[in-house]
Motif scaffolding. Structure first.
Motif, mmCIF file in Angstrom:
data_model
loop_
_atom_site.group_PDB
_atom_site.id
_atom_site.type_symbol
_atom_site.label_atom_id
_atom_site.label_comp_id
_atom_site.label_asym_id
_atom_site.label_seq_id
_atom_site.Cartn_x
_atom_site.Cartn_y
_atom_site.Cartn_z
ATOM 1 N N LEU A 118 0.834 -1.198 0.000
ATOM 2 C CA LEU A 118 0.000 0.000 0.000
ATOM 3 C C LEU A 118 0.874 1.255 0.000
ATOM 4 C CD1 LEU A 118 -2.664 -1.024 2.680
ATOM 5 C CD2 LEU A 118 -3.007 -0.883 0.196
ATOM 6 N N PRO A 119 0.524 2.263 -0.794
ATOM 7 C CA PRO A 119 1.346 3.484 -0.826
ATOM 8 C C PRO A 119 1.473 4.154 0.542
ATOM 9 C CG PRO A 119 -0.159 3.442 -2.693
ATOM 10 C CD PRO A 119 -0.557 2.304 -1.801
ATOM 11 N N ALA A 120 0.406 4.139 1.326
ATOM 12 C CA ALA A 120 0.452 4.671 2.693
ATOM 13 C C ALA A 120 0.313 3.495 3.645
ATOM 14 C CB ALA A 120 -0.657 5.683 2.920
ATOM 15 N N ARG A 121 1.393 3.164 4.322
ATOM 16 C CA ARG A 121 1.354 2.015 5.204
ATOM 17 C C ARG A 121 0.512 2.299 6.443
ATOM 18 N NH1 ARG A 121 7.259 -1.039 5.215
ATOM 19 N NH2 ARG A 121 7.143 -1.750 3.043
ATOM 20 N N PRO A 122 -0.253 1.315 6.895
ATOM 21 C CA PRO A 122 -1.064 1.505 8.098
ATOM 22 C C PRO A 122 -0.201 1.787 9.328
ATOM 23 C CG PRO A 122 -1.803 -0.396 6.850
ATOM 24 C CD PRO A 122 -0.516 0.036 6.232
ATOM 25 N N ASP A 123 -0.806 2.455 10.288
ATOM 26 C CA ASP A 123 -0.132 2.714 11.558
ATOM 27 C C ASP A 123 -0.175 1.494 12.468
ATOM 28 O OD1 ASP A 123 0.418 5.663 11.252
ATOM 29 O OD2 ASP A 123 -1.763 5.671 11.006
ATOM 30 N N ALA A 124 -1.150 0.620 12.261
ATOM 31 C CA ALA A 124 -1.291 -0.586 13.074
ATOM 32 C C ALA A 124 -2.147 -1.585 12.321
ATOM 33 C CB ALA A 124 -1.925 -0.263 14.429
ATOM 34 N N VAL A 125 -2.069 -2.835 12.762
ATOM 35 C CA VAL A 125 -2.894 -3.913 12.201
ATOM 36 C C VAL A 125 -3.630 -4.584 13.354
ATOM 37 C CG1 VAL A 125 -2.902 -6.096 10.947
ATOM 38 C CG2 VAL A 125 -1.273 -4.306 10.317
ATOM 39 N N VAL A 126 -4.940 -4.728 13.215
ATOM 40 C CA VAL A 126 -5.728 -5.459 14.204
ATOM 41 C C VAL A 126 -6.180 -6.771 13.573
ATOM 42 C CG1 VAL A 126 -7.879 -4.257 13.579
ATOM 43 C CG2 VAL A 126 -7.672 -5.367 15.815
ATOM 44 N N LEU A 127 -6.086 -7.856 14.338
ATOM 45 C CA LEU A 127 -6.476 -9.192 13.886
ATOM 46 C C LEU A 127 -7.756 -9.580 14.606
ATOM 47 C CD1 LEU A 127 -2.960 -10.900 14.366
ATOM 48 C CD2 LEU A 127 -3.781 -9.649 12.348
ATOM 49 N N THR A 128 -8.889 -9.585 13.880
ATOM 50 C CA THR A 128 -10.180 -9.721 14.558
ATOM 51 C C THR A 128 -10.686 -11.161 14.623
ATOM 52 O OG1 THR A 128 -11.211 -8.967 12.485
ATOM 53 C CG2 THR A 128 -11.004 -7.359 14.254
ATOM 54 N N GLY A 129 -9.836 -12.045 15.092
ATOM 55 C CA GLY A 129 -10.279 -13.359 15.492
ATOM 56 C C GLY A 129 -10.248 -14.458 14.457
ATOM 57 N N ASP A 130 -10.426 -15.696 14.952
ATOM 58 C CA ASP A 130 -10.248 -16.920 14.178
ATOM 59 C C ASP A 130 -8.893 -16.900 13.497
ATOM 60 O OD1 ASP A 130 -12.645 -17.827 15.097
ATOM 61 O OD2 ASP A 130 -13.667 -17.872 13.167
ATOM 62 N N LEU A 131 -7.891 -16.609 14.303
ATOM 63 C CA LEU A 131 -6.516 -16.537 13.810
ATOM 64 C C LEU A 131 -5.979 -17.939 13.556
ATOM 65 C CD1 LEU A 131 -5.241 -13.808 16.310
ATOM 66 C CD2 LEU A 131 -6.628 -13.565 14.227
ATOM 67 N N ALA A 132 -6.323 -18.867 14.448
ATOM 68 C CA ALA A 132 -5.961 -20.267 14.293
ATOM 69 C C ALA A 132 -7.233 -21.070 14.077
ATOM 70 C CB ALA A 132 -5.225 -20.760 15.542
ATOM 71 N N ASP A 133 -7.108 -22.194 13.403
ATOM 72 C CA ASP A 133 -8.299 -22.992 13.137
ATOM 73 C C ASP A 133 -8.638 -23.899 14.314
ATOM 74 O OD1 ASP A 133 -10.294 -23.560 11.017
ATOM 75 O OD2 ASP A 133 -9.548 -25.601 11.233
ATOM 76 N N GLY A 134 -7.593 -24.404 14.987
ATOM 77 C CA GLY A 134 -7.827 -25.325 16.084
ATOM 78 C C GLY A 134 -7.392 -24.818 17.438
ATOM 79 N N GLY A 135 -6.911 -23.577 17.505
ATOM 80 C CA GLY A 135 -6.481 -23.016 18.773
ATOM 81 C C GLY A 135 -5.251 -23.685 19.350
ATOM 82 N N ARG A 136 -4.370 -24.206 18.495
ATOM 83 C CA ARG A 136 -3.201 -24.953 18.963
ATOM 84 C C ARG A 136 -1.980 -24.042 19.038
ATOM 85 N NH1 ARG A 136 -3.381 -30.382 15.336
ATOM 86 N NH2 ARG A 136 -1.532 -30.846 16.595
ATOM 87 N N PRO A 137 -1.092 -24.283 20.008
ATOM 88 C CA PRO A 137 0.108 -23.439 20.141
ATOM 89 C C PRO A 137 0.941 -23.355 18.870
ATOM 90 C CG PRO A 137 -0.161 -24.796 22.092
ATOM 91 C CD PRO A 137 -1.192 -25.264 21.105
ATOM 92 N N GLU A 138 1.033 -24.475 18.129
ATOM 93 C CA GLU A 138 1.829 -24.475 16.904
ATOM 94 C C GLU A 138 1.254 -23.520 15.860
ATOM 95 O OE1 GLU A 138 1.957 -28.528 18.885
ATOM 96 O OE2 GLU A 138 0.386 -27.118 18.257
ATOM 97 N N GLU A 139 -0.050 -23.410 15.843
ATOM 98 C CA GLU A 139 -0.691 -22.509 14.882
ATOM 99 C C GLU A 139 -0.375 -21.056 15.203
ATOM 100 O OE1 GLU A 139 -4.512 -25.484 14.031
ATOM 101 O OE2 GLU A 139 -4.638 -23.931 15.575
ATOM 102 N N TYR A 140 -0.412 -20.705 16.483
ATOM 103 C CA TYR A 140 -0.105 -19.321 16.858
ATOM 104 C C TYR A 140 1.368 -18.999 16.672
ATOM 105 C CZ TYR A 140 -4.786 -19.381 18.779
ATOM 106 O OH TYR A 140 -6.141 -19.480 18.917
#
Length: 271
Positions: free
Chosen positions: A40-62
């Motif tokens: 992006l020409p103007a880079r964001p100031d921050a990124v928010v991750l709004t959930g379902d980051l992992a499919d199984g909630g496992r430590p390896e996924e995170y």
């Protein structure tokens, strides 16, 4: 002006061996999203991750998620969805002060507020242990009310995983934000809230709550089929993956853009 990018519903999945295949669809899709965001020409100031980051909630996924996000030079703010495990996520993002500040009690809500270029980002935890739907208890609503009340003059973006407005897709509305009236009451008391942003839907949509524009974000991986019939078909499509970019001015004017991932060049100048 603050620029906040939103990535959602990443669904990194570990295999039976416990590893996350770098050739898997979710990994390749997240790499494409990170690449598109950095282009992006103007880079964001921050990124928010709004959930379902992992499919199984496992430590390896995170752990793999954390590594795949490492090229991002700006702050990244994770929050849980119904597929996530709060404790595993909190452990993987132990280098994020805001996440660490949510406590050490088992399955404590991951909810916090941060400043992003003069705008407040308030991340709420709408997850319900063992269930796909969302809800905010009286305790969580009291936290939100107090958090918003602490900075009444600062333009604020409130983030949730479950959207607090109906989507019209039966498959998603069956896993809706249950009883959002209390949430709406809190929002109505704080006019500095200029946008409510959510995930969960796997496609971009726009609604409203308590007079505030509310949006959902495309998934970085798969998009949900737009079937507004009933009972409708629960299916994913081959539509482009994407993310959202939210602009908030110092005066509190907010604009949301939905950005498909991928390389769509060459550009053609029009002036």
């Amino acid at each position: 002006m603050a620029i906040i990018a939103q990535l959602s519903d990443i669904h990194l999945a570990a295999g039976r061996d416990g590893g996350v295949d770098d050739g898997s669809g979710p990994v390749r899709a997240l790499r494409a999203a990170v690449s598109s965001l950095l282009a992006l020409p103007a880079r964001p100031d921050a990124v928010v991750l709004t959930g379902d980051l992992a499919d199984g909630g496992r430590p390896e996924e995170y752990a793999r998620l954390h590594a795949l996000l490492s090229p991002l030079p700006m702050a990244v703010y994770p929050m849980p969805g119904n597929h996530d495990d709060r404790d595993a996520m909190r452990a993987a993002f132990g280098d994020h002060p805001a996440v660490v500040g949510t406590g050490t009690a088992p399955q404590a809500p991951v909810q916090y507020a941060v400043d992003v270029a003069g705008v407040r980002l308030v991340c709420c935890d709408t997850t319900v242990d063992g269930h796909p739907h969302g809800h905010m208890s009286e305790e969580r609503l009291a936290w939100l009310d107090g958090t918003l009340g602490a900075a009444p003059a600062t333009p604020t973006v409130v983030a949730t995983h479950h959207p607090p407005f109906p989507i019209g897709i039966r498959f998603i509305d069956d896993m809706r934000f249950v009883d959002p009236a209390g949430f709406a009451k809190v929002i109505s008391r704080h006019p500095q809230v200029v946008r409510i942003i959510s995930g969960h839907v796997h496609r971009g949509s726009v609604g409203s709550l308590a007079g505030t524009v509310s949006t959902t974000c495309p998934s970085t991986y798969r998009q949900l089929f737009l079937d507004l019939t009933h009972p409708g078909r629960a299916a994913v499509t081959g539509e482009p993956a994407g993310f959202a970019v939210h602009l908030v001015t110092d005066e509190g004017a907010a604009t949301t853009h939905f950005v498909p991932t991928g390389n769509y060049r060459p550009l053609m100048d029009v002036e």
